[in-house]
Design a protein around this motif. Sequence first.
Motif, PDB file in Angstrom:
ATOM      1  N   ASP A 107      -4.848   9.630  -2.742  1.00  0.00           N
ATOM      2  CA  ASP A 107      -4.132   8.426  -2.113  1.00  0.00           C
ATOM      3  C   ASP A 107      -5.423   7.702  -1.158  1.00  0.00           C
ATOM      4  O   ASP A 107      -5.347   6.386  -1.160  1.00  0.00           O
ATOM      5  N   ILE A 108      -6.572   8.764  -0.915  1.00  0.00           N
ATOM      6  CA  ILE A 108      -7.624   8.014  -0.190  1.00  0.00           C
ATOM      7  C   ILE A 108      -8.316   7.151  -1.397  1.00  0.00           C
ATOM      8  O   ILE A 108      -8.601   5.953  -1.105  1.00  0.00           O
ATOM      9  N   LYS A 109      -8.382   7.750  -2.592  1.00  0.00           N
ATOM     10  CA  LYS A 109      -8.943   6.821  -3.594  1.00  0.00           C
ATOM     11  C   LYS A 109      -8.410   5.514  -4.033  1.00  0.00           C
ATOM     12  O   LYS A 109      -9.081   4.484  -3.987  1.00  0.00           O
ATOM     13  N   ILE A 110      -7.114   5.820  -4.148  1.00  0.00           N
ATOM     14  CA  ILE A 110      -6.471   4.638  -4.414  1.00  0.00           C
ATOM     15  C   ILE A 110      -6.295   3.554  -3.379  1.00  0.00           C
ATOM     16  O   ILE A 110      -6.121   2.377  -3.763  1.00  0.00           O
ATOM     17  N   THR A 111      -6.436   3.863  -2.133  1.00  0.00           N
ATOM     18  CA  THR A 111      -6.476   3.037  -1.087  1.00  0.00           C
ATOM     19  C   THR A 111      -7.781   2.184  -1.295  1.00  0.00           C
ATOM     20  O   THR A 111      -7.797   1.160  -0.888  1.00  0.00           O
ATOM     21  N   VAL A 112      -9.206   2.856  -1.528  1.00  0.00           N
ATOM     22  CA  VAL A 112     -10.145   2.349  -1.692  1.00  0.00           C
ATOM     23  C   VAL A 112     -10.037   1.244  -2.756  1.00  0.00           C
ATOM     24  O   VAL A 112     -10.458   0.293  -2.787  1.00  0.00           O
ATOM     25  N   LEU A 171       0.786  -1.115   0.138  1.00  0.00           N
ATOM     26  CA  LEU A 171      -0.172   0.020  -0.093  1.00  0.00           C
ATOM     27  C   LEU A 171       0.871   1.412   0.013  1.00  0.00           C
ATOM     28  O   LEU A 171       0.412   2.196  -0.532  1.00  0.00           O
ATOM     29  N   PRO A 172       2.000   1.424   0.700  1.00  0.00           N
ATOM     30  CA  PRO A 172       2.778   2.665   0.764  1.00  0.00           C
ATOM     31  C   PRO A 172       3.277   2.754  -0.646  1.00  0.00           C
ATOM     32  O   PRO A 172       3.432   4.019  -0.984  1.00  0.00           O
ATOM     33  N   VAL A 173       3.455   1.994  -1.505  1.00  0.00           N
ATOM     34  CA  VAL A 173       3.894   1.939  -2.996  1.00  0.00           C
ATOM     35  C   VAL A 173       2.881   2.542  -3.470  1.00  0.00           C
ATOM     36  O   VAL A 173       3.096   3.606  -4.486  1.00  0.00           O
ATOM     37  N   TYR A 174       1.635   2.321  -3.502  1.00  0.00           N
ATOM     38  CA  TYR A 174       0.649   2.998  -4.170  1.00  0.00           C
ATOM     39  C   TYR A 174       0.622   4.489  -3.702  1.00  0.00           C
ATOM     40  O   TYR A 174       0.406   5.242  -4.693  1.00  0.00           O
ATOM     41  N   TRP A 175       0.783   4.723  -2.509  1.00  0.00           N
ATOM     42  CA  TRP A 175       0.607   6.136  -1.898  1.00  0.00           C
ATOM     43  C   TRP A 175       1.670   7.023  -2.740  1.00  0.00           C
ATOM     44  O   TRP A 175       1.421   8.000  -2.865  1.00  0.00           O
ATOM     45  N   ALA A 176       2.772   6.408  -2.573  1.00  0.00           N
ATOM     46  CA  ALA A 176       4.069   7.080  -3.228  1.00  0.00           C
ATOM     47  C   ALA A 176       3.893   6.999  -4.800  1.00  0.00           C
ATOM     48  O   ALA A 176       4.423   8.144  -5.192  1.00  0.00           O
ATOM     49  N   ALA A 177       3.702   6.294  -5.400  1.00  0.00           N
ATOM     50  CA  ALA A 177       3.729   6.198  -6.827  1.00  0.00           C
ATOM     51  C   ALA A 177       2.353   6.895  -7.846  1.00  0.00           C
ATOM     52  O   ALA A 177       2.723   7.210  -8.778  1.00  0.00           O
ATOM     53  N   PHE A 178       1.442   6.540  -7.105  1.00  0.00           N
ATOM     54  CA  PHE A 178       0.260   6.963  -8.001  1.00  0.00           C
ATOM     55  C   PHE A 178       0.224   8.217  -8.490  1.00  0.00           C
ATOM     56  O   PHE A 178       0.083   8.478  -9.758  1.00  0.00           O
ATOM     57  N   VAL A 179       0.084   9.146  -7.686  1.00  0.00           N
ATOM     58  CA  VAL A 179       0.018  10.499  -7.921  1.00  0.00           C
ATOM     59  C   VAL A 179       1.495  11.251  -9.018  1.00  0.00           C
ATOM     60  O   VAL A 179       1.038  11.676 -10.050  1.00  0.00           O
ATOM     61  N   PRO A 180       2.543  10.498  -8.473  1.00  0.00           N
ATOM     62  CA  PRO A 180       3.560  11.162  -9.538  1.00  0.00           C
ATOM     63  C   PRO A 180       3.237  10.747 -10.826  1.00  0.00           C
ATOM     64  O   PRO A 180       3.818  11.253 -11.917  1.00  0.00           O
ATOM     65  N   VAL A 181       2.945   9.106 -11.236  1.00  0.00           N
ATOM     66  CA  VAL A 181       2.957   8.793 -12.360  1.00  0.00           C
ATOM     67  C   VAL A 181       1.765   9.292 -13.103  1.00  0.00           C
ATOM     68  O   VAL A 181       1.809   9.577 -14.221  1.00  0.00           O
TER      69      VAL A 181
END
Length: 357
Positions: free
Chosen positions: A122-127, A83-93
């Motif tokens: 990050d809230i959306k990608i967590t869902v 999950l931390p990888v999603y938080w760190a990578a989703f927005v930049p990419v």
Amino acid sequence: MFKKRSHIALAIAWVLFWLLMNITAVQDHLHDGNHDIWKPILWETSSAVTATLLLLAQRYFTSKYDPLVAQPLRWFGLQLLCLPVYWAAFVPVAFGIRHTVYAMAGQVYSHTPWPETFLYEDIKITVFFSIFTAITFGVLSYHAMQDEKLRAERMNNSLREAQLLRLTQQMQPHFLFNALNTISSLMHSDVARADAMLIQLADVLRATLDVSEQHQVTLEMELRLLRGYAALMSERFSDRVRIDWHIDDALLDCQVPVMSMQPLLENIFKHTVERRRQATAITISVSRDQDVMLLRLEDDGGTLANSATPGPAAGSGIGVRNLRERLAALYGAGASFDLIQLSPAGVRAEMRLPCAS
């Protein structure tokens, strides 16, 4: 095969999900009075591409933990490490793709300040992560259940094969013992007949070897074995037995348990012919009753133990018990076997087997 189908179904569901997201975003964009629909398509497509790459990466690095699906808490705990990888990578990419395409179009992509953007996305990608991790768990659990079911079926098939082999091997020595015992009784009284019976026995054993590793044979092959045994026994009781055959040739290709009729004929000789002074008439018939093949062996002088009145009765000899077990293993409830006391005398052995040919 079922794994491949489930993977295809998931891929189709994923594509349809993002197609729906694109359609919804375009409708909202047009509703607000905008006409450059490439923008909402870019927003949703960049999110779809990024989320897909992250999910594929998650599966690549965590698939080695699939056997732990039987321990849900441990499995989910290992997935949460991604999950931390999603938080760190989703927005930049995702936002990097948007900024790049906007710049190529000579425009500037504007959005809320980065802290707010990171928090919201990050809230959306967590869902999304939670939903699709749960779906992955469900799919893996289904695969594990199917694998276990397949293993159980293979084990049951192996056990059934072993059981059938044991029953068939049990029957063949029993048949051979009785045949040799019959021949030995003639060795000192009629050498020529004993020799003829040995030749007949050799023919029967040769036919038996042809089907030694089979559990089912065609009716034609079964009758070849049965006629050989009948000729062998008729040679011994030449003046005390008459056998009539009534066979529907259209059923010769139907499958029957190997050496299933021989023990029934053996019972007639053992329990009726050998115990009577007068001649015994034996009738062997095979006919069709709708989609069922009806096999009958009956005599005109036999009696069943503990049977005071005509009707079905169960046999307890090794041949009959063996046959019942083999029918149950091969056909389950699809086959039946009965011993019926006839009136005023005689016993009918009746098998009903499936035959759709």
